[in-house]
Scaffold this active site. Structure first.
Site, PDB file in Angstrom:
ATOM      1  N   HIS A 393      -5.829  -8.849  -7.551  1.00 60.05           N
ATOM      2  CA  HIS A 393      -4.499  -8.373  -7.965  1.00 60.05           C
ATOM      3  C   HIS A 393      -3.749  -7.745  -6.792  1.00 60.05           C
ATOM      4  O   HIS A 393      -2.608  -8.109  -6.483  1.00 60.05           O
ATOM      5  CB  HIS A 393      -4.683  -7.362  -9.099  1.00 60.05           C
ATOM      6  CG  HIS A 393      -3.416  -6.801  -9.647  1.00 60.05           C
ATOM      7  ND1 HIS A 393      -2.896  -7.201 -10.856  1.00 60.05           N
ATOM      8  CD2 HIS A 393      -2.562  -5.856  -9.182  1.00 60.05           C
ATOM      9  CE1 HIS A 393      -1.777  -6.533 -11.098  1.00 60.05           C
ATOM     10  NE2 HIS A 393      -1.556  -5.700 -10.093  1.00 60.05           N
ATOM     11  N   GLU A 394      -4.396  -6.798  -6.136  1.00 59.90           N
ATOM     12  CA  GLU A 394      -3.727  -6.080  -5.047  1.00 59.90           C
ATOM     13  C   GLU A 394      -3.497  -6.980  -3.829  1.00 59.90           C
ATOM     14  O   GLU A 394      -2.507  -6.810  -3.112  1.00 59.90           O
ATOM     15  CB  GLU A 394      -4.529  -4.839  -4.659  1.00 59.90           C
ATOM     16  CG  GLU A 394      -4.651  -3.800  -5.763  1.00 59.90           C
ATOM     17  CD  GLU A 394      -3.308  -3.332  -6.326  1.00 59.90           C
ATOM     18  OE1 GLU A 394      -2.299  -3.403  -5.593  1.00 59.90           O
ATOM     19  OE2 GLU A 394      -3.268  -2.903  -7.494  1.00 59.90           O
ATOM     20  N   HIS A 397      -0.210  -8.680  -4.337  1.00 62.15           N
ATOM     21  CA  HIS A 397       0.898  -7.849  -3.866  1.00 62.15           C
ATOM     22  C   HIS A 397       0.996  -7.900  -2.341  1.00 62.15           C
ATOM     23  O   HIS A 397       2.086  -8.031  -1.772  1.00 62.15           O
ATOM     24  CB  HIS A 397       0.674  -6.393  -4.283  1.00 62.15           C
ATOM     25  CG  HIS A 397       0.874  -6.127  -5.734  1.00 62.15           C
ATOM     26  ND1 HIS A 397       1.983  -6.539  -6.427  1.00 62.15           N
ATOM     27  CD2 HIS A 397       0.109  -5.440  -6.632  1.00 62.15           C
ATOM     28  CE1 HIS A 397       1.888  -6.138  -7.688  1.00 62.15           C
ATOM     29  NE2 HIS A 397       0.762  -5.483  -7.837  1.00 62.15           N
TER      30      HIS A 397
END
Length: 601
Positions: A393-394, A397
């Site tokens: 997920h990160e 980003h």
């Protein structure tokens, strides 16, 4: 590092390879200080142009360029100080640096606040003439058009200057909550079934709630919320202040409501927010079915809120060391192509990531980093499957930022939060598809399906409930009603009853869950998790089915920064979020996955 111990290690006890390298931003605090001291001179260069922006196209261009240079510098100063503080919130050196740069930021905003009203005061004909005459201004055309769109909500020069001076004060509620939650708040010790004492921390809470030991889950749940309940008056006051700030600011800027004020910057219609809540509520019966399934699989007479996170598949204790997680993420994201994979490898090899929890470290996870430097990722890795998905997920980003920083000038380098959760969730979706496809063990496959359904629950159903709660409490303040602990708890309890349905016991402790959600201090943020998940579900399907053509559209979207409005960028990628279809499709996928899980039982 992954063993549970009674106390967390000090920062300096964490191995260097698992700590991010902030020296890539500033080689030392002294280098930071040198840039800090250069800010006033830069500010004065902009200030010297006050009253002249409408006189010459070259002066307007100079002002915009100086503003970009100053913005980039302030971003580097602030992110370095804040990320150093996030390493250990009890470190007074970096508390001080953060406070100093925050105060400086308020001064900068105050001194340069003339720019927006002065640019907006330039007659349309004059501005168009400037754009035709000054080649360098073409870069700023979209930004200037967007400024003109804001004209009805911009105050006079004196009013803007006055408002800018209040920035540090009006943002105090969020700062107070952050310090209370991360630096001052301590949770009790609980005992597991073997009598071993475990100190509850933010990072360990999720891990403890996944435990097969139901008594441990219950005691952890009760202990954590007892701590927050003891501070409910203080935290309700901070939350109330944050909501009042949003309401007051929306009124000062002549928006119909705080919600419409929050949506305006992204040019997102109110119908997108309302349709999300409406569509999710229409599909709640499917979610009730999942809750009932969970209750049956756990073989409990009553399903409680502390039963939500433990895997429903028995016999699985899936410990995943960080290095293995890295490999899983790299393999899962191969459909995004070689260039994406190369950047991932660089991130893992060159210490872009702060991996493990230490004493005083900010809880949770995020990706951040200033323009001109690579992005960073903060984790609190605990060797769980959920942590692997957090990593994916990160990194979504981070690579979104990387592509935007590489392809866009500073003025358009920072993408809107509305699209931010798309990239992160595409990574999670690709990872789960990879793991489900390669997994042959029936039990592990059920475990993965359960995990994915939990992602849906947490990102679509739960965040939409949060979004409805936010709308409700802002409406209360806008109608003159006070936000007391009692009505906050009452409203929150009712929403939990609505969303989880008849098969869930809504424990008294959950009434105060709002007191531990930091996102509520960034008003009307959380709905973007749900819309982002819906968009990501559609994009993942395109990437897996179409291959390179869909990947190229997606990478173009990642590189778009804020050069277009979020909904337009998503259309480039291949998704129309003004329609309810992406939300419906994601909820239909939830039902399909639930059927698959039921068939394997």
């Amino acid at each position: 590092m992954s063993d549970q111990t009674n106390t967390l290690p000090q920062r300096n006890r964490v191995q260097e390879e698992y700590r991010w390298r902030l020296e890539d931003i500033y080689s030392s605090d002294e280098a930071w200080e040198k840039d800090f001291q250069s800010v006033p001179e830069r500010v004065q260069k902009i200030k010297a142009l006050q009253g002249q922006l409408s006189k010459k196209s070259s002066i307007l261009l100079q002002a915009l360029q100086l503003q970009d240079d100053l913005g980039q510098l302030m971003e580097s100063l602030f992110t370095y100080a804040r990320m150093r503080r996030d390493e250990d919130n009890s470190n007074t050196t970096y508390q001080a640096l953060t406070d100093r740069v925050t105060a400086l930021g308020s001064e900068v905003n105050s001194t340069t606040s003339f720019l927006l009203p002065e640019i907006l005061a330039i007659p349309d004909g004059t501005l168009q003439n400037f754009l035709q005459k000054e080649e360098g201004l073409e870069l700023y055309r979209f930004a200037l058009d967007d400024l003109r769109r804001q004209k009805p909500h911009v105050l006079s020069e004196k009013e803007e200057a006055l408002l800018a001076q209040t920035g540090e004060v009006t943002g105090a509620a969020s700062k107070i909550f952050t310090m209370l939650n991360n630096a001052d708040l301590t949770f009790p010790v609980v005992k597991d079934s073997q009598g071993k004492e475990i100190q509850i921390t933010h990072g360990r809470y999720g891990q403890l709630m996944e435990s097969r030991d139901r008594d441990l889950r219950r005691h952890t749940f009760q202990a954590l919320y007892k701590t927050y309940r003891g501070l409910e008056n203080t935290i309700s006051a901070t939350l109330s202040t944050a909501v009042k700030r949003a309401v007051v600011m929306s009124r000062i800027r002549k928006y119909p409501s705080a919600l419409e004020s929050a949506l305006f910057g992204d040019k997102v219609p109110l119908t997108v927010y309302d349709n999300l809540i409406k569509t999710v509520r229409q599909h709640l019966p499917t979610f009730y079915r999942y809750v009932e399934y969970r209750k049956k699989q756990l073989q409990v007479e009553e399903l409680h809120m502390y039963d939500l996170y433990t895997p429903i598949v028995e016999g699985i204790d899936w410990q995943i060391p960080y290095e293995e997680a890295v490999t899983m993420v790299q393999e899962g994201l191969k459909p995004l192509g070689n260039d994406y994979g190369r950047i991932l490898e660089e991130a893992f090899q060159n210490r872009w990531i702060d991996v493990y929890e230490n004493r005083g470290k900010t809880s949770g996870a995020y990706s951040w980093g200033p323009y001109g430097t690579h992005p960073y990722v903060l984790l609190n890795y605990q060797d769980k499957l959920s942590d692997v998905f957090t990593l994916a997920h990160e990194m979504g980003h981070a690579l979104h930022s990387y592509y935007s920083y590489q392809k866009q000038p500073y003025v358009y380098a920072h993408y809107s939060i509305f699209v931010a959760e798309v990239a992160s969730t595409v990574n999670e979706s690709l990872l789960i598809h990879y793991l489900l496809k390669k997994e042959k063990d029936k039990t592990k496959k059920r475990y993965l399906l359960n995990h994915y359904l939990e992602q849906f629950r947490g990102t679509v159903y739960r965040q939409t409930m949060f979004a409805e709660f936010e709308k409700l409490i802002h409406n209360k303040v806008e109608s003159g009603e006070a936000l007391t602990p009692e009505n906050l708890k009452g409203s929150y309890k009712q929403l939990n009853q609505d969303y989880y349905g008849p098969n869930m016991i809504i424990d008294e402790e959950i009434d105060v869950e709002w007191a531990r959600i930091p996102h509520f201090y960034n008003n009307f943020y959380v709905y973007k998790y749900a819309t982002g998940f819906a968009a990501a579900t559609a994009l993942t399907k395109q990437i897996l089915e179409e291959g390179d053509s869909a990947v190229q559209r997606y990478l173009e979207f990642l590189a778009g920064g804020s050069s277009q409005y979020p909904l337009d960028l998503l259309k480039i990628a291949g998704v129309n979020m003004e329609s309810t279809e992406p939300i419906k499709e994601s909820l239909q996928l939830f039902e399909q996955l639930l059927k698959e899980l039921e068939s394997l039982t």
